[in-house]
Design a protein around this motif. Structure first.
Motif, PDB file in Angstrom:
ATOM      1  N   GLN A 119      27.641  -5.956  33.085  1.00  0.00           N
ATOM      2  CA  GLN A 119      26.237  -5.943  33.492  1.00  0.00           C
ATOM      3  C   GLN A 119      25.397  -6.835  32.587  1.00  0.00           C
ATOM      4  O   GLN A 119      24.511  -7.550  33.057  1.00  0.00           O
ATOM      5  N   ARG A 120      25.670  -6.805  31.283  1.00  0.00           N
ATOM      6  CA  ARG A 120      24.928  -7.655  30.344  1.00  0.00           C
ATOM      7  C   ARG A 120      25.168  -9.132  30.627  1.00  0.00           C
ATOM      8  O   ARG A 120      24.249  -9.940  30.612  1.00  0.00           O
ATOM      9  N   GLN A 143      21.889 -14.427  35.361  1.00  0.00           N
ATOM     10  CA  GLN A 143      20.744 -14.398  36.275  1.00  0.00           C
ATOM     11  C   GLN A 143      19.501 -14.974  35.607  1.00  0.00           C
ATOM     12  O   GLN A 143      18.752 -15.730  36.222  1.00  0.00           O
ATOM     13  N   GLN A 144      19.269 -14.639  34.338  1.00  0.00           N
ATOM     14  CA  GLN A 144      18.121 -15.180  33.611  1.00  0.00           C
ATOM     15  C   GLN A 144      18.242 -16.697  33.455  1.00  0.00           C
ATOM     16  O   GLN A 144      17.263 -17.422  33.574  1.00  0.00           O
ATOM     17  N   GLN A 182      26.125 -10.487  33.489  1.00  0.00           N
ATOM     18  CA  GLN A 182      25.507 -10.833  34.770  1.00  0.00           C
ATOM     19  C   GLN A 182      23.999 -11.009  34.613  1.00  0.00           C
ATOM     20  O   GLN A 182      23.415 -11.914  35.210  1.00  0.00           O
ATOM     21  N   LYS A 183      23.376 -10.190  33.803  1.00  0.00           N
ATOM     22  CA  LYS A 183      21.937 -10.307  33.564  1.00  0.00           C
ATOM     23  C   LYS A 183      21.620 -11.615  32.838  1.00  0.00           C
ATOM     24  O   LYS A 183      20.647 -12.298  33.161  1.00  0.00           O
TER      25      LYS A 183
END
Length: 119
Positions: free
Chosen positions: A48-49, A55-56, A51-52
């Motif tokens: 999740q980290r 995305q940023q 992927q975030k």
């Protein structure tokens, strides 16, 4: 064989009631909960980290950035739309690629992992 046949051979069959365990049924769920917690902290949370972070990076792209794609094409962003980016890879040569295909900035470590799974 019937029950009388067993009795004739001297075999005795005995059935007992199931042993009552004094343990709370919730205690039996503790190992399962521990496995789920380990799975979450070792696998899901880092994914999740990452992927975030990707995305940023994609949201921060702007015209003029010099980037490299996940397939290894170097270029400069000339136009950005909702789902795609136009790259100028040579004089008068422009290609349109998906935003997800941008791997990172030129000269820096890639943000998105390449096809081999390395980052």
């Amino acid at each position: 064989m019937t029950l009388t046949a067993f009795a004739e051979q001297g075999l005795v069959l005995a059935m007992s009631a199931p042993a009552e365990s004094g343990a709370n049924p919730w205690v039996q769920l503790i190992p399962f909960a521990l496995v789920l917690a380990i799975f979450y902290f070792l696998i899901l949370l880092p994914m999740q980290r990452k992927q975030k972070k990707i995305q940023q990076f994609i949201e921060a792209l702007k015209v003029g950035d010099r980037v490299v794609t996940t397939s290894g094409i170097y270029g400069q962003i000339t136009r950005i739309s909702d789902k795609s980016v136009q790259l100028q890879i040579a004089d008068k040569v422009r290609i349109e690629i998906s935003k997800a295909a941008v791997g990172g900035y030129q000269g820096q470590d890639p943000v998105a992992p390449d096809a081999a799974g390395q980052s």
